[in-house]
Each structure stands twice: as structure tokens, then as C-alpha cells.
Design an enzyme around this catalytic site. Structure first.
Site, PDB file in Angstrom:
ATOM      1  N   ASN A  13      -7.949 -11.995  13.533  1.00  0.00           N
ATOM      2  CA  ASN A  13      -6.781 -11.603  13.363  1.00  0.00           C
ATOM      3  C   ASN A  13      -6.026 -10.904  14.533  1.00  0.00           C
ATOM      4  O   ASN A  13      -6.813  -9.669  14.137  1.00  0.00           O
ATOM      5  CB  ASN A  13      -6.245 -11.322  11.777  1.00  0.00           C
ATOM      6  CG  ASN A  13      -5.331 -10.928  11.634  1.00  0.00           C
ATOM      7  OD1 ASN A  13      -4.135 -10.985  12.444  1.00  0.00           O
ATOM      8  ND2 ASN A  13      -5.138 -10.048  11.000  1.00  0.00           N
ATOM      9  N   LYS A  15      -3.114  -9.267  14.727  1.00  0.00           N
ATOM     10  CA  LYS A  15      -2.686  -8.419  15.264  1.00  0.00           C
ATOM     11  C   LYS A  15      -1.583  -7.755  15.931  1.00  0.00           C
ATOM     12  O   LYS A  15      -1.061  -9.738  16.643  1.00  0.00           O
ATOM     13  CB  LYS A  15      -2.849  -7.024  14.233  1.00  0.00           C
ATOM     14  CG  LYS A  15      -3.744  -7.369  13.458  1.00  0.00           C
ATOM     15  CD  LYS A  15      -4.039  -6.213  12.514  1.00  0.00           C
ATOM     16  CE  LYS A  15      -5.328  -6.800  11.708  1.00  0.00           C
ATOM     17  NZ  LYS A  15      -5.904  -5.453  10.788  1.00  0.00           N
ATOM     18  N   HIS A  98      -1.365 -11.225   4.644  1.00  0.00           N
ATOM     19  CA  HIS A  98      -2.123  -9.976   4.603  1.00  0.00           C
ATOM     20  C   HIS A  98      -1.219  -8.783   3.896  1.00  0.00           C
ATOM     21  O   HIS A  98      -0.014  -9.175   4.055  1.00  0.00           O
ATOM     22  CB  HIS A  98      -1.601 -10.475   6.184  1.00  0.00           C
ATOM     23  CG  HIS A  98      -2.740  -9.587   6.778  1.00  0.00           C
ATOM     24  ND1 HIS A  98      -2.870  -7.827   7.204  1.00  0.00           N
ATOM     25  CD2 HIS A  98      -4.361  -9.171   7.559  1.00  0.00           C
ATOM     26  CE1 HIS A  98      -3.566  -7.665   7.129  1.00  0.00           C
ATOM     27  NE2 HIS A  98      -4.432  -8.137   7.772  1.00  0.00           N
ATOM     28  N   GLU A 100      -1.114  -5.989   5.040  1.00  0.00           N
ATOM     29  CA  GLU A 100       0.398  -5.443   6.085  1.00  0.00           C
ATOM     30  C   GLU A 100       1.496  -6.121   5.887  1.00  0.00           C
ATOM     31  O   GLU A 100       2.417  -5.164   5.474  1.00  0.00           O
ATOM     32  CB  GLU A 100      -0.394  -5.589   7.492  1.00  0.00           C
ATOM     33  CG  GLU A 100      -1.646  -4.264   7.868  1.00  0.00           C
ATOM     34  CD  GLU A 100      -2.548  -4.876   9.161  1.00  0.00           C
ATOM     35  OE1 GLU A 100      -2.269  -5.421   9.465  1.00  0.00           O
ATOM     36  OE2 GLU A 100      -3.334  -4.705   9.149  1.00  0.00           O
ATOM     37  N   GLU A 170      -9.385  -9.529   1.154  1.00  0.00           N
ATOM     38  CA  GLU A 170      -9.857  -8.413   2.055  1.00  0.00           C
ATOM     39  C   GLU A 170      -9.566  -7.014   1.534  1.00  0.00           C
ATOM     40  O   GLU A 170      -8.422  -6.308   1.355  1.00  0.00           O
ATOM     41  CB  GLU A 170      -8.964  -8.612   2.943  1.00  0.00           C
ATOM     42  CG  GLU A 170      -8.684  -9.238   3.591  1.00  0.00           C
ATOM     43  CD  GLU A 170      -7.973  -9.353   5.716  1.00  0.00           C
ATOM     44  OE1 GLU A 170      -8.892  -9.464   6.188  1.00  0.00           O
ATOM     45  OE2 GLU A 170      -7.410  -9.724   5.482  1.00  0.00           O
ATOM     46  N   GLY A 176      -9.172  -1.833   8.540  1.00  0.00           N
ATOM     47  CA  GLY A 176      -9.152  -1.027   9.486  1.00  0.00           C
ATOM     48  C   GLY A 176      -9.631   0.180  10.071  1.00  0.00           C
ATOM     49  O   GLY A 176      -9.648   1.265  10.065  1.00  0.00           O
ATOM     50  N   SER A 216     -12.709  -4.457   8.287  1.00  0.00           N
ATOM     51  CA  SER A 216     -14.226  -3.626   8.162  1.00  0.00           C
ATOM     52  C   SER A 216     -15.486  -4.678   9.741  1.00  0.00           C
ATOM     53  O   SER A 216     -16.507  -4.103   9.244  1.00  0.00           O
ATOM     54  CB  SER A 216     -14.190  -2.439   9.014  1.00  0.00           C
ATOM     55  OG  SER A 216     -13.061  -1.332   8.966  1.00  0.00           O
TER      56      SER A 216
HETATM   57  P1  PGA Z   1      -9.866  -5.276  10.747  1.00  0.00           P
HETATM   58  O1  PGA Z   1      -9.228  -6.047   9.942  1.00  0.00           O
HETATM   59  O2  PGA Z   1     -11.471  -6.345  10.734  1.00  0.00           O
HETATM   60  O3  PGA Z   1      -9.324  -4.504  11.533  1.00  0.00           O
HETATM   61  O4  PGA Z   1     -10.182  -4.476   9.333  1.00  0.00           O
HETATM   62  C1  PGA Z   1      -9.368  -6.966   8.969  1.00  0.00           C
HETATM   63  C2  PGA Z   1      -8.092  -7.732   8.839  1.00  0.00           C
HETATM   64  O5  PGA Z   1      -6.813  -7.214   8.697  1.00  0.00           O
HETATM   65  O6  PGA Z   1      -8.013  -8.836   8.684  1.00  0.00           O
END
Ligand code: PGA
Length: 255
Positions: A13, A15, A98, A100, A170, A176, A216
Site C-alpha cells: 500500500n 499510500k 483503510h 487513515e 490492521e 506507521g 509495521s
Molecule cells: P505500515 O502501514 O506498514 O506503514 O504500518 C500499513 C498500512 O497502513 O496498510
């Protein structure tokens, strides 16, 4: 071991990252390595990179994905992109709900449900994201949150239609932040999610549906996460932006 019914999926992903030329370079490298991957590989890229990345992936087994969609097929929805448009542009997958988008753009389970329906109707594989915040985990609300997100987001489908969908667990506190769920925490949550799927849609669908872990995931922890029997892949943010780490995750070895 993970059921052989479920082929692992390693999805990047990206982003809101990378220029077009960086996107094409990374996609080419991923495509070249796809033959040695331990499962199916997908790249979920910004709308603006879909065409260029699609061209770079041509002839490879890597699936192209988007990061969001709108549920109407066409019309006066300035700024939005529909499921049929994503299919037309070469996408096979799309991330839905997601954290976010839930947190920064106010998306709730009702929207997740409409977007999932639109993706399935168009023939896309939705990667439906669920997960609890740190507050919710610390106040023992994790199971209630996951139950509500699954019941709301996946409401009203025929099991046969839903079988193509993928869930991504998640935990918001792990996205992140560099704080990964432990393999045991991930397994516990994935098992709970599978139980909810069974309750709603029956044993066959629950056993066949892939549940990815996200938050992460790195080259260093992918093997131990993927060794869990109910972890069927990973949705990878930060570590998918660098070829070295994403290729290592693609080539995970079950510990
Ligand atoms: P990350 O993000 O691996 O940077 O923690 C995962 C995600 O948001 O899908």
C-alpha cells in the site's frame, strides 16, 4: 500451517507516495521478482500512478490495485473514482476502509459496506481494512470493535459474491508506528475475525477467506507473522516503498 485453501497475498500500500518515475522503477523491480515470491503479490498505488504502474507490470503476475473508490459507477461526483473506472484502468484490487480514511476522512462502516459492494459488483477484489485504536485495545474493546466493523462493513452479501474479498486486520496503533502486533496478538485477532466470518457467512467462506495482517510489517518480522496459521498475508505500507524490504517480505519463509 495456513490452510492450503488460502494462497498468501503480499500487498503493498504505497499510500500518497512516490513520483511516477519512482513508481515505475519500483513496479518493474517487483514484477521481476514476482516469480520467486511466496504468494500472490499486489501493488495498491495512487490513482495517478495506476496507468504507468499497470504498464510496468504488464506480463507479470503482480496484481494492480487502487487505495479507494466511490460506490456510484459514474456521474457528478467531482474528485471521485468508481469501481468500473478502476477495472477499465487495469485494477484487480482495491483497498476499502483503510484506517487513515476512517480517521482523516470520516469513513464509517456504512461507506465501507457500499464501497465493498461496488468493488465486488465490478469484479474487483476489495481488501477491507478493520482494526482497533490503542484506546480501544487498552479499554478491552478490541473484539467489540472488530465485530462491529465486520458486521457493518460486510453486511448483506451472498457468500458466493463475498468469497473474493480479502480482510486486512490492521490495528491502528501499529500502522506507521514501528510497533507491530506480536505474532500471538495477530493470530488471536485473526482467529476472532475468522470466527465472525463463520458466524455471518458459514464455515466454508470463513475457511477460504484470506485475512492479511497490516501495521509495521517489515523484512524482519514478516516471517514470524506469516508463520501464524490464520495470517494469510500482509498489507504493507512503509516497507513496500523500498524494493529491498518489500522483496524480502514477498519471499517470506514460514518460520
Ligand atoms: P505500515 O502501514 O506498514 O506503514 O504500518 C500499513 C498500512 O497502513 O496498510
Amino acid at each position: 500451517m495456513t490452510s492450503s485453501l488460502r494462497r498468501p497475498l503480499l500487498a503493498g500500500n504505497w499510500k500518497m507516495n512516490l513520483t511516477l518515475s519512482q513508481s515505475v522503477d519500483l513496479a518493474r523491480t517487483v514484477a521481476e521478482a514476482a516469480g520467486s515470491a511466496s504468494g500472490e503479490v499486489a501493488l495498491c498505488v495512487p490513482f495517478t500512478a495506476i496507468a504507468a504502474v499497470g504498464a510496468a507490470l504488464k506480463g507479470s503476475s503482480v496484481r494492480l490495485g487502487a487505495q479507494d473508490l466511490y460506490w456510484e459507477a459514474s456521474g457528478a461526483y467531482t474528485g471521485e473514482v468508481s469501481a468500473p473506472m478502476l477495472v477499465d484502468a487495469g485494477c484487480a484490487m482495491v483497498v476499502v476502509g483503510h484506517s487513515e480514511r476512517r480517521k482523516l476522512f470520516g469513513e464509517g462502516d456504512e461507506w465501507v459496506n457500499k464501497k465493498t459492494a461496488a468493488a465486488l459488483k465490478a469484479g474487483l477484489t476489495p481488501i477491507v481494512c478493520i482494526g482497533e485504536t490503542l484506546d480501544e485495545r487498552e479499554s478491552q474493546k478490541t473484539w467489540r470493535v472488530l465485530e462491529t466493523q465486520i458486521a457493518g462493513g460486510l453486511k448483506g452479501f451472498a457468500p458466493a459474491d463475498l468469497s473474493r474479498a480479502v480482510i486486512a486486520y490492521e490495528p491502528v496503533w501499529a500502522i506507521g508506528t514501528g510497533k507491530t502486533a506480536s505474532p500471538a496478538q495477530a493470530q488471536e485477532a485473526h482467529l476472532f475475525v475468522r470466527g465472525q466470518l463463520k458466524k455471518l457467512y458459514g464455515e466454508g467462506l470463513a475457511q477460504g477467506m484470506r485475512i492479511l495482517y497490516g501495521g509495521s510489517v517489515t523484512a524482519d518480522n514478516a516471517d514470524s507473522l506469516m508463520a501464524q496459521p490464520d495470517v494469510d498475508g500482509a498489507l504493507v505500507g512503509g516497507a513496500s516503498l523500498k524494493a529491498e524490504s518489500f522483496l524480502r517480505i514477498m519471499r517470506f519463509q514460514r518460520a
